[in-house]
Design a protein around this motif. Structure first.
Motif, PDB file in Angstrom:
ATOM      1  N   ILE A  70       2.576  -1.950   6.142  1.00 64.88           N
ATOM      2  CA  ILE A  70       2.027  -0.548   6.823  1.00 64.88           C
ATOM      3  C   ILE A  70       3.087  -0.176   7.566  1.00 64.88           C
ATOM      4  O   ILE A  70       3.668   0.858   7.823  1.00 64.88           O
ATOM      5  CB  ILE A  70       0.776  -0.669   7.511  1.00 64.88           C
ATOM      6  CG1 ILE A  70      -0.446  -0.826   6.267  1.00 64.88           C
ATOM      7  CG2 ILE A  70       0.403   0.644   8.226  1.00 64.88           C
ATOM      8  CD1 ILE A  70      -1.634  -1.149   6.790  1.00 64.88           C
TER       9      ILE A  70
ATOM     10  N   ARG B 284       1.938  -5.088  -1.844  1.00 69.79           N
ATOM     11  CA  ARG B 284       2.407  -4.958  -0.541  1.00 69.79           C
ATOM     12  C   ARG B 284       4.101  -5.134  -0.489  1.00 69.79           C
ATOM     13  O   ARG B 284       4.437  -4.719   0.375  1.00 69.79           O
ATOM     14  CB  ARG B 284       2.086  -6.132   0.494  1.00 69.79           C
ATOM     15  CG  ARG B 284       0.593  -5.947   0.663  1.00 69.79           C
ATOM     16  CD  ARG B 284      -0.174  -7.233   1.381  1.00 69.79           C
ATOM     17  NE  ARG B 284      -1.679  -7.254   1.213  1.00 69.79           N
ATOM     18  CZ  ARG B 284      -2.288  -8.228   1.180  1.00 69.79           C
ATOM     19  NH1 ARG B 284      -1.947  -9.407   1.236  1.00 69.79           N
ATOM     20  NH2 ARG B 284      -3.507  -7.927   1.064  1.00 69.79           N
TER      21      ARG B 284
ATOM     22  N   GLN C  78       0.175  -7.570   5.150  1.00 72.38           N
ATOM     23  CA  GLN C  78      -0.349  -5.841   5.078  1.00 72.38           C
ATOM     24  C   GLN C  78       0.318  -5.351   6.358  1.00 72.38           C
ATOM     25  O   GLN C  78       0.438  -4.052   5.963  1.00 72.38           O
ATOM     26  CB  GLN C  78      -2.042  -5.942   4.979  1.00 72.38           C
ATOM     27  CG  GLN C  78      -2.655  -4.734   4.642  1.00 72.38           C
ATOM     28  CD  GLN C  78      -2.129  -4.094   3.276  1.00 72.38           C
ATOM     29  OE1 GLN C  78      -2.177  -4.605   2.270  1.00 72.38           O
ATOM     30  NE2 GLN C  78      -1.448  -2.956   3.543  1.00 72.38           N
TER      31      GLN C  78
ATOM     32  N   ILE D  21      -7.270  -3.850  10.445  1.00 74.10           N
ATOM     33  CA  ILE D  21      -6.543  -2.743   9.808  1.00 74.10           C
ATOM     34  C   ILE D  21      -7.272  -1.447   9.948  1.00 74.10           C
ATOM     35  O   ILE D  21      -6.655  -0.078  10.048  1.00 74.10           O
ATOM     36  CB  ILE D  21      -6.365  -3.224   8.112  1.00 74.10           C
ATOM     37  CG1 ILE D  21      -5.677  -4.614   8.222  1.00 74.10           C
ATOM     38  CG2 ILE D  21      -5.693  -2.163   7.225  1.00 74.10           C
ATOM     39  CD1 ILE D  21      -4.280  -4.574   8.272  1.00 74.10           C
TER      40      ILE D  21
ATOM     41  N   PRO E 258      -5.315  -1.424   0.583  1.00 76.84           N
ATOM     42  CA  PRO E 258      -5.017  -2.385   1.783  1.00 76.84           C
ATOM     43  C   PRO E 258      -5.756  -3.484   2.382  1.00 76.84           C
ATOM     44  O   PRO E 258      -5.224  -4.378   2.938  1.00 76.84           O
ATOM     45  CB  PRO E 258      -4.668  -1.292   2.888  1.00 76.84           C
ATOM     46  CG  PRO E 258      -5.400  -0.210   2.625  1.00 76.84           C
ATOM     47  CD  PRO E 258      -5.710  -0.177   1.205  1.00 76.84           C
TER      48      PRO E 258
ATOM     49  N   LEU F 290      -1.713   4.374   0.658  1.00 74.75           N
ATOM     50  CA  LEU F 290      -1.970   3.236   0.725  1.00 74.75           C
ATOM     51  C   LEU F 290      -2.819   2.746  -0.503  1.00 74.75           C
ATOM     52  O   LEU F 290      -3.895   3.407  -0.783  1.00 74.75           O
ATOM     53  CB  LEU F 290      -2.792   2.820   1.743  1.00 74.75           C
ATOM     54  CG  LEU F 290      -2.217   3.020   3.342  1.00 74.75           C
ATOM     55  CD1 LEU F 290      -3.282   3.123   4.459  1.00 74.75           C
ATOM     56  CD2 LEU F 290      -1.324   2.036   3.818  1.00 74.75           C
TER      57      LEU F 290
ATOM     58  N   VAL G 192       2.525   2.433   0.180  1.00 81.73           N
ATOM     59  CA  VAL G 192       2.382   0.833   0.256  1.00 81.73           C
ATOM     60  C   VAL G 192       1.657   0.327  -0.820  1.00 81.73           C
ATOM     61  O   VAL G 192       0.568   0.692  -0.810  1.00 81.73           O
ATOM     62  CB  VAL G 192       1.444   0.652   1.809  1.00 81.73           C
ATOM     63  CG1 VAL G 192       1.318  -0.847   1.927  1.00 81.73           C
ATOM     64  CG2 VAL G 192       2.052   1.323   3.012  1.00 81.73           C
TER      65      VAL G 192
END
Ligand code: ATP
Length: 233
Positions: A144, A85, A140, A172, A160, A157, A81
């Motif tokens: 994900i 994004r 976001q 998150i 994030p 990630l 990720v």
């Protein structure tokens, strides 16, 4: 699961990493921390075969990744990720999610659209909205969700929480904690020290292109000298 050993890489003549060693074990959450420009994203790019390793090696499940192309990594179980994004702004939420179909790793009891919407109910409400109409937090979540639909063994990630309001950061965090409890391995690059160290089992601190400290995240919270010197906390 992931083993980075003696990694040197950079951009053309410019070397950014001078021998990075980092591991992520099965079911483990690991964070890579460092100041702006320390080389965190560069490390992830090397893992994702977006930059060649000039020296050193990266292995995933024991297999060297040197000759594996980026688009083949999801089939092996790596999901990335990125910091920006990577949402397609002109496609709807549904279309962004459907794009994972051709590259996903097929497993029993894998992630489905339905499961993703149970996990991020907000995405169901925004299903037919275009990517560009989403808030930063929704983007976001979508990024994900897309990563999860690939059925990763390791979710990677890159920052994030960047640009998100504290309430969204909390959401998150809670979602990632849920994934951790379910046993997913995660490699997390972060600038948000509290977010990262409360989520991760182990932390690696990058500075001057090398790992300057590594150990349990809880120990790093007590290392004020390391925090000050290498993270500016
Ligand atoms: P940030 O939190 O700012 O994203 P980072 O730790 O992820 O920081 P990197 O993005 O990996 O840092 O950058 C490491 C170094 O490599 C920096 O000096 C940066 O300027 C340089 N760099 C990054 N991308 C490129 C590129 N495409 N070409 C040349 N140099 C680059």
């Amino acid at each position: 699961m992931l083993e980075i050993s003696g990694l040197h890489t950079g951009y053309g003549e410019k070397r950014v990493l001078h021998g990075v060693d980092l591991t992520v074990g099965e079911g483990e959450v690991v964070t890579l921390l460092g100041r702006n420009g320390a080389g965190k994203t560069t490390t992830l790019k090397a893992v994702m075969s977006l930059l060649p390793a000039m020296e050193g090696e990266i292995r995933f499940d024991g297999r060297p990744l040197k000759k594996v192309k980026t688009y083949d990594l999801s089939a092996l179980g790596l999901s990335f990720v990125p910091e920006n994004r990577g949402i397609f702004p002109s496609l709807s939420v549904r279309e962004n999610l459907e794009l994972t179909r051709s590259t996903r790793r097929e497993v029993a009891d894998g992630w489905t659209m339905e499961r993703v919407f149970e996990f991020f109910p907000r995405l169901r409400e925004r299903l037919d909205n275009g990517g560009s109409q989403l808030s930063g937090g929704e983007q976001q979540m979508l990024a994900i969700a897309r990563g999860l639909l690939l059925n990763p063994k390791l979710l990677i990630l890159d920052e994030p929480t960047e640009g998100l309001a504290p309430i969204v950061v909390k959401q998150i965090h809670e979602r990632l904690m849920e994934l951790k409890k379910a046993g997913l391995s995660i490699l997390l690059v972060e600038q948000n020290f509290g977010f990262a160290t409360t989520l991760a089992d182990r932390a690696f601190v990058l500075g001057r292109g090398e790992i300057q400290w590594s150990g349990p995240s809880g120990d790093l919270r007590g290392e004020s000298e390391i925090q000050h010197r290498w993270l500016g906390v």
